[in-house]
Scaffold this motif. Sequence first.
Motif, PDB file in Angstrom:
ATOM      1  N   SER A 112       0.873  -1.216   0.038  1.00  0.00           N
ATOM      2  CA  SER A 112       0.079   0.157   0.091  1.00  0.00           C
ATOM      3  C   SER A 112       0.931   1.170  -0.072  1.00  0.00           C
ATOM      4  N   GLU A 113       0.418   2.201   0.055  1.00  0.00           N
ATOM      5  CA  GLU A 113       0.987   3.589  -0.003  1.00  0.00           C
ATOM      6  C   GLU A 113       1.979   3.837   1.163  1.00  0.00           C
ATOM      7  N   ALA A 114       1.503   2.834   2.325  1.00  0.00           N
ATOM      8  CA  ALA A 114       2.349   3.116   3.485  1.00  0.00           C
ATOM      9  C   ALA A 114       3.873   2.573   3.243  1.00  0.00           C
ATOM     10  N   ASP A 115       3.971   1.797   2.180  1.00  0.00           N
ATOM     11  CA  ASP A 115       5.229   1.208   1.645  1.00  0.00           C
ATOM     12  C   ASP A 115       6.244   1.865   0.913  1.00  0.00           C
ATOM     13  N   ASN A 116       5.636   3.323   0.522  1.00  0.00           N
ATOM     14  CA  ASN A 116       6.382   4.203  -0.138  1.00  0.00           C
ATOM     15  C   ASN A 116       7.516   4.505   0.469  1.00  0.00           C
ATOM     16  N   GLN A 117       8.705   4.772  -0.090  1.00  0.00           N
ATOM     17  CA  GLN A 117      10.053   4.961   0.449  1.00  0.00           C
ATOM     18  C   GLN A 117      10.277   6.362   0.417  1.00  0.00           C
ATOM     19  N   VAL A 118      10.699   7.232   1.526  1.00  0.00           N
ATOM     20  CA  VAL A 118      11.051   8.543   1.193  1.00  0.00           C
ATOM     21  C   VAL A 118      12.668   8.594   0.749  1.00  0.00           C
ATOM     22  N   ALA A 119      12.922   9.018  -0.452  1.00  0.00           N
ATOM     23  CA  ALA A 119      14.238   8.708  -1.087  1.00  0.00           C
ATOM     24  C   ALA A 119      15.132   9.948  -0.785  1.00  0.00           C
ATOM     25  N   LYS A 120      14.306  11.266  -0.583  1.00  0.00           N
ATOM     26  CA  LYS A 120      15.315  12.463   0.028  1.00  0.00           C
ATOM     27  C   LYS A 120      14.459  13.364   0.723  1.00  0.00           C
ATOM     28  N   THR A 121      14.898  14.136   1.434  1.00  0.00           N
ATOM     29  CA  THR A 121      14.299  15.378   1.926  1.00  0.00           C
ATOM     30  C   THR A 121      15.045  16.380   1.767  1.00  0.00           C
ATOM     31  N   VAL A 122      14.588  17.450   1.455  1.00  0.00           N
ATOM     32  CA  VAL A 122      15.273  18.756   1.188  1.00  0.00           C
ATOM     33  C   VAL A 122      14.273  19.829   1.809  1.00  0.00           C
ATOM     34  N   GLY A 123      15.233  20.576   2.455  1.00  0.00           N
ATOM     35  CA  GLY A 123      14.642  22.067   3.254  1.00  0.00           C
ATOM     36  C   GLY A 123      14.269  21.295   4.824  1.00  0.00           C
ATOM     37  N   GLU A 124      14.309  22.217   5.894  1.00  0.00           N
ATOM     38  CA  GLU A 124      13.735  21.834   7.100  1.00  0.00           C
ATOM     39  C   GLU A 124      12.339  22.182   7.081  1.00  0.00           C
ATOM     40  N   PRO A 125      11.529  21.342   7.719  1.00  0.00           N
ATOM     41  CA  PRO A 125      10.030  21.791   7.975  1.00  0.00           C
ATOM     42  C   PRO A 125      10.021  23.146   8.672  1.00  0.00           C
ATOM     43  N   THR A 126       9.172  24.277   7.848  1.00  0.00           N
ATOM     44  CA  THR A 126       9.155  25.635   8.195  1.00  0.00           C
ATOM     45  C   THR A 126       8.822  25.816   9.961  1.00  0.00           C
ATOM     46  N   LYS A 127       9.836  26.793  10.405  1.00  0.00           N
ATOM     47  CA  LYS A 127       9.339  26.777  11.727  1.00  0.00           C
ATOM     48  C   LYS A 127       8.766  28.223  12.159  1.00  0.00           C
ATOM     49  N   LEU A 128       7.640  28.067  12.533  1.00  0.00           N
ATOM     50  CA  LEU A 128       6.745  29.573  12.497  1.00  0.00           C
ATOM     51  C   LEU A 128       6.723  29.947  14.235  1.00  0.00           C
ATOM     52  N   ASP A 129       7.120  31.293  14.682  1.00  0.00           N
ATOM     53  CA  ASP A 129       7.157  31.491  15.906  1.00  0.00           C
ATOM     54  C   ASP A 129       5.742  31.927  16.290  1.00  0.00           C
ATOM     55  N   PHE A 130       4.609  31.187  15.671  1.00  0.00           N
ATOM     56  CA  PHE A 130       3.244  31.584  16.050  1.00  0.00           C
ATOM     57  C   PHE A 130       2.411  30.378  15.683  1.00  0.00           C
ATOM     58  N   GLU A 131       1.370  30.146  16.206  1.00  0.00           N
ATOM     59  CA  GLU A 131       0.229  29.105  15.521  1.00  0.00           C
ATOM     60  C   GLU A 131       0.019  29.365  14.029  1.00  0.00           C
ATOM     61  N   PRO A 132       0.593  28.306  13.286  1.00  0.00           N
ATOM     62  CA  PRO A 132       0.392  28.481  11.761  1.00  0.00           C
ATOM     63  C   PRO A 132      -1.270  28.268  11.614  1.00  0.00           C
ATOM     64  N   LYS A 133      -1.587  29.005  10.742  1.00  0.00           N
ATOM     65  CA  LYS A 133      -2.989  28.843  10.197  1.00  0.00           C
ATOM     66  C   LYS A 133      -2.952  27.875   9.090  1.00  0.00           C
ATOM     67  N   SER A 134      -4.333  27.283   8.788  1.00  0.00           N
ATOM     68  CA  SER A 134      -4.244  26.366   7.598  1.00  0.00           C
ATOM     69  C   SER A 134      -4.470  27.470   6.440  1.00  0.00           C
ATOM     70  N   HIS A 135      -4.103  27.000   5.285  1.00  0.00           N
ATOM     71  CA  HIS A 135      -4.495  27.753   4.068  1.00  0.00           C
ATOM     72  C   HIS A 135      -5.617  28.237   3.833  1.00  0.00           C
ATOM     73  N   GLY A 136      -6.521  27.138   4.105  1.00  0.00           N
ATOM     74  CA  GLY A 136      -8.050  27.483   4.046  1.00  0.00           C
ATOM     75  C   GLY A 136      -8.470  28.492   5.035  1.00  0.00           C
ATOM     76  N   ARG A 137      -8.296  28.415   5.943  1.00  0.00           N
ATOM     77  CA  ARG A 137      -8.543  29.462   7.026  1.00  0.00           C
ATOM     78  C   ARG A 137      -8.115  30.944   6.608  1.00  0.00           C
ATOM     79  N   LEU A 138      -6.658  30.851   6.255  1.00  0.00           N
ATOM     80  CA  LEU A 138      -6.024  32.269   5.989  1.00  0.00           C
ATOM     81  C   LEU A 138      -6.770  32.744   4.822  1.00  0.00           C
TER      82      LEU A 138
END
Length: 432
Positions: A112-138
Amino acid sequence: MLDIQFIRDNQDLIVLKSLQKGYKIDVKELTGCDEKIRKLLGEIEQVRAERNRLSENSKGAKPSEEDIEKGKNLRNRISELETELDPLVKKFDELIKKIPNISLDDVPVGESEADNQVAKTVGEPTKLDFEPKSHGRLGEERGFIDKERAAKVSGARFAYVKGNLVLLQFAIIQFVISVLTDPDILKTIIQDNNLEISDKPFTPILPPALVRTDAYEASARLNAAEMTYKLENDDLWLNASAEHTLCNMYMDEILPESSLPLRYIGFSTSFRREAGTYGKDTEGLLRMHQFDKLEMEVFSDQQTGLNEHKFLIAIQEYLMKKLDLPYHVLMKCTADIGKPNARGVDIEAWFPSENKYRETHTADYMTDYQARRLKTRYKTADGQTKLVHTNDATAFALGRTMATIMENYQTKDGRVKIPEVLRKFMFNMDEI
RNA sequence: GGAGAGGUGGCCGAGUUGGUUUAAGGCGCACGCUUGGAAAGCGUGUUGAGCCGCAAGGUUCUCGCAGGUUCAAAUCCUGUCCUCUCCGCCA
């Protein structure tokens, strides 16, 4: 569809590879059917040859009563045999369509898609110094997205996209086209990834948004029930991706080898029924019945098909890096790459409000599986006719790309910074 | 939407009172002969797909597509798709 000769010669492999994709294939049923057809065809050809000799003998004149009688018998015999043949051919077509493409060796085997493999990761997950809003709400707060009124007019999973967010969409489109039509940039991408392929630029293309059943079926992409809208009064389906009317544009054609690769960057509105996804991703722009998408499509020779696939992924990554969006690359496993694919890769972008990566891109390599039924071929310099290899890949799904930009580039006061490379395409705005 | 015309091989184009057309002729392309070299000329080949065969070769199908009539279909009939012209409508 696969080559029947290849199926005859590799039955165990077919069964195994199909099973890895989740398809139980009775290959004996197919080859048995194939044998019966060939035997019967041989008989029919013999009778036909006899009939041809008969009319050759008459040399333009009216044949004798005796020959007419003979001819009648031959005709009856032929139609008898053909009546026997017809259902076999129908069955054969059904069975051979069921066999999925063979995955390449570097595709991870999974259930299943759970068996997909991460081949590489680029960039760090964005760190925000406030509670992020969903794009929908924003988007709703800022008046960029109005789904309530869209629901009134069109139902769930539709939106009015408004104001500066629209400018952002057009800026992304301009940006992509500026990259894909620039041979210097393409050359750099090719070199950086050690790919030995042409640096021929992409041709921008606006394909039809409606597709006929025969062309859709031939592309092996028609996934009627859950995905695609059918127009009741016409033999037409609504595009679920630009790729659905790009991959079949050279159907029934033989291209000169010198014209390859043919590279297109298509823009199309895409329509999806999203049946069976009720309650999933109801907020924002992630899962809509209608969305705009930029899609790359490449027709190449057999030798460079895989490199074209890798090239398209490299372009996807280049574009993501230019937008400075955190992402990772997934090698899709056998269960998830899809029936016509030999290899498939997804890119998932980081969504701060969900604290996870979400799919934004796909790259599909079909080898000659798609081209076989489409009969898209090329003629080599020494006169051989071969099937093209087809590749398609998302450049940007615009709704999802805007969503991830909104989330990663949001500011504390609920505004959205504009990625550097897009500013010149939106009147130098640095924030919306 | 209404009326009409038409879809033939890489291209042009003949063939539609069914049978010397298993598609004339031309152009293009490939190879050969000829030539000091070329052109011209001459000759041969040149849609695609399948089956049998180690091969040589044999065989079937393919005149937009699908059916039908007939001993026999490019040719007749039906349906369908596409293109063009005129009218109407339309961004």
